[in-house]
Design a protein around this motif. Structure first.
Motif, mmCIF file in Angstrom:
data_model
loop_
_atom_site.group_PDB
_atom_site.id
_atom_site.type_symbol
_atom_site.label_atom_id
_atom_site.label_comp_id
_atom_site.label_asym_id
_atom_site.label_seq_id
_atom_site.Cartn_x
_atom_site.Cartn_y
_atom_site.Cartn_z
ATOM 1 N N ASN A 37 -53.735 3.922 60.880
ATOM 2 C CA ASN A 37 -53.395 2.607 61.440
ATOM 3 C C ASN A 37 -52.902 1.645 60.358
ATOM 4 N N GLY A 38 -52.102 2.162 59.429
ATOM 5 C CA GLY A 38 -51.475 1.351 58.392
ATOM 6 C C GLY A 38 -52.304 1.121 57.150
ATOM 7 N N PRO A 126 -43.993 13.174 71.495
ATOM 8 C CA PRO A 126 -44.983 14.220 71.216
ATOM 9 C C PRO A 126 -45.671 14.003 69.863
ATOM 10 N N SER A 127 -46.960 14.289 69.817
ATOM 11 C CA SER A 127 -47.720 14.252 68.569
ATOM 12 C C SER A 127 -47.299 15.456 67.727
ATOM 13 N N LYS A 128 -46.937 15.206 66.473
ATOM 14 C CA LYS A 128 -46.440 16.286 65.624
ATOM 15 C C LYS A 128 -46.736 15.980 64.163
ATOM 16 N N TYR A 129 -47.114 17.029 63.419
ATOM 17 C CA TYR A 129 -47.396 16.911 61.987
ATOM 18 C C TYR A 129 -46.746 18.051 61.235
ATOM 19 N N THR A 130 -46.317 17.739 60.008
ATOM 20 C CA THR A 130 -45.826 18.750 59.079
ATOM 21 C C THR A 130 -46.708 18.697 57.849
ATOM 22 N N ILE A 131 -47.308 19.829 57.526
ATOM 23 C CA ILE A 131 -48.181 19.950 56.365
ATOM 24 C C ILE A 131 -47.413 20.706 55.296
ATOM 25 N N SER A 132 -47.354 20.144 54.101
ATOM 26 C CA SER A 132 -46.700 20.798 52.974
ATOM 27 C C SER A 132 -47.776 21.207 51.974
ATOM 28 N N THR A 144 -49.411 17.668 50.941
ATOM 29 C CA THR A 144 -49.166 16.391 51.617
ATOM 30 C C THR A 144 -48.952 16.681 53.101
ATOM 31 N N PHE A 145 -48.911 15.620 53.889
ATOM 32 C CA PHE A 145 -48.568 15.786 55.293
ATOM 33 C C PHE A 145 -47.944 14.502 55.809
ATOM 34 N N THR A 146 -47.163 14.644 56.863
ATOM 35 C CA THR A 146 -46.605 13.503 57.595
ATOM 36 C C THR A 146 -46.769 13.778 59.078
ATOM 37 N N GLY A 147 -46.815 12.701 59.846
ATOM 38 C CA GLY A 147 -46.951 12.848 61.285
ATOM 39 C C GLY A 147 -46.874 11.504 61.961
ATOM 40 N N ASN A 148 -47.271 11.449 63.221
ATOM 41 C CA ASN A 148 -47.176 10.193 63.943
ATOM 42 C C ASN A 148 -48.521 9.710 64.489
ATOM 43 N N TYR A 149 -49.192 10.480 65.309
ATOM 44 C CA TYR A 149 -50.465 10.018 65.858
ATOM 45 C C TYR A 149 -51.321 11.194 66.309
ATOM 46 N N VAL A 163 -55.439 6.579 71.030
ATOM 47 C CA VAL A 163 -54.475 6.940 69.983
ATOM 48 C C VAL A 163 -54.914 6.361 68.641
ATOM 49 N N VAL A 164 -54.827 7.186 67.619
ATOM 50 C CA VAL A 164 -55.036 6.753 66.239
ATOM 51 C C VAL A 164 -53.778 7.162 65.477
ATOM 52 N N GLU A 165 -53.141 6.219 64.814
ATOM 53 C CA GLU A 165 -51.933 6.525 64.049
ATOM 54 C C GLU A 165 -52.322 6.986 62.655
ATOM 55 N N VAL A 166 -52.129 8.258 62.407
ATOM 56 C CA VAL A 166 -52.294 8.839 61.078
ATOM 57 C C VAL A 166 -50.911 9.339 60.701
ATOM 58 N N THR A 167 -50.233 8.599 59.804
ATOM 59 C CA THR A 167 -48.803 8.826 59.596
ATOM 60 C C THR A 167 -48.454 9.610 58.334
ATOM 61 N N GLU A 168 -49.355 9.638 57.366
ATOM 62 C CA GLU A 168 -49.078 10.394 56.150
ATOM 63 C C GLU A 168 -50.354 10.574 55.358
#
Length: 177
Positions: A37-38, A126-132, A144-149, A163-168
């Motif tokens: 959430n920022g 859609p909720s989506k995450y990319t994990i590197s 690292t990772f990025t995503g939206n919620y 909803v919880v915004e977890v963006t990176e």
């Protein structure tokens, strides 16, 4: 697929909430940072990589971070078919040859457990995450990772709509397996 997701979630919750802080380790050496959430939050972290305990034809990578009061836990789980887990990018919208899950568990008191994971909320993208995963050694896992919620459909009536915004985020965790 939902059963696998639930089993991975349960496994990671158990790891995160059962870990005791090692008095000889510096939490700066093993951490999980997320932007929730920022706001940036840093958890004490642990990681594991090895054969799935129930099916040795699969390999599991788990990264868990928890708050010092054990009321929050953030988890990443990736299950790969086979045994050749390598560094690279893993996305939560891919289901073969691997499956990835991102989750956040909030447990402010025993009666209000909330489990947010990669699930689509009504009226949102859609909720989506990319994990590197950038580094795997015998003692450490980094990435690292990025995503939206993340979404908890049991909390959809809450002020946040579930909803919880977890963006990176990023992780550098001690490898325990």
């Amino acid at each position: 697929m939902k059963t696998l997701r639930n089993l991975l979630l349960l496994f990671l919750i158990c790891i995160a909430f059962s870990c005791k802080k090692d008095s000889h380790s510096d939490s700066n050496d093993s951490y999980v940072k997320i932007k929730k959430n920022g706001t940036w939050i840093t958890y004490t972290g642990l990681g594991e990589l090895g054969p799935d305990l129930g099916d040795n034809t699969k390999t599991d990578l788990g990264v868990s971070g928890s708050s010092t009061d054990m009321k929050e836990a953030f988890n990443i789980a990736i299950q790969l078919n086979g045994s050749n887990f390598t560094t690279g990018n893993y996305s939560t919208d891919v289901f073969d040859p691997y499956y990835a899950l991102v989750s956040l568990t909030l447990n402010p008191d025993p009666s209000t457990l909330k489990a947010y994971d990669v699930e689509d909320a009504t009226g949102k993208a859609p909720s989506k995450y990319t994990i590197s995963v950038t580094s795997i050694t015998t003692t450490q896992i980094k990435g690292t990772f990025t995503g939206n919620y993340l979404y908890d459909n049991f909390s959809s009536g809450d002020a946040d709509g579930g909803v919880v915004e977890v963006t990176e985020g990023q992780f550098q965790v001690k490898r325990i397996r």
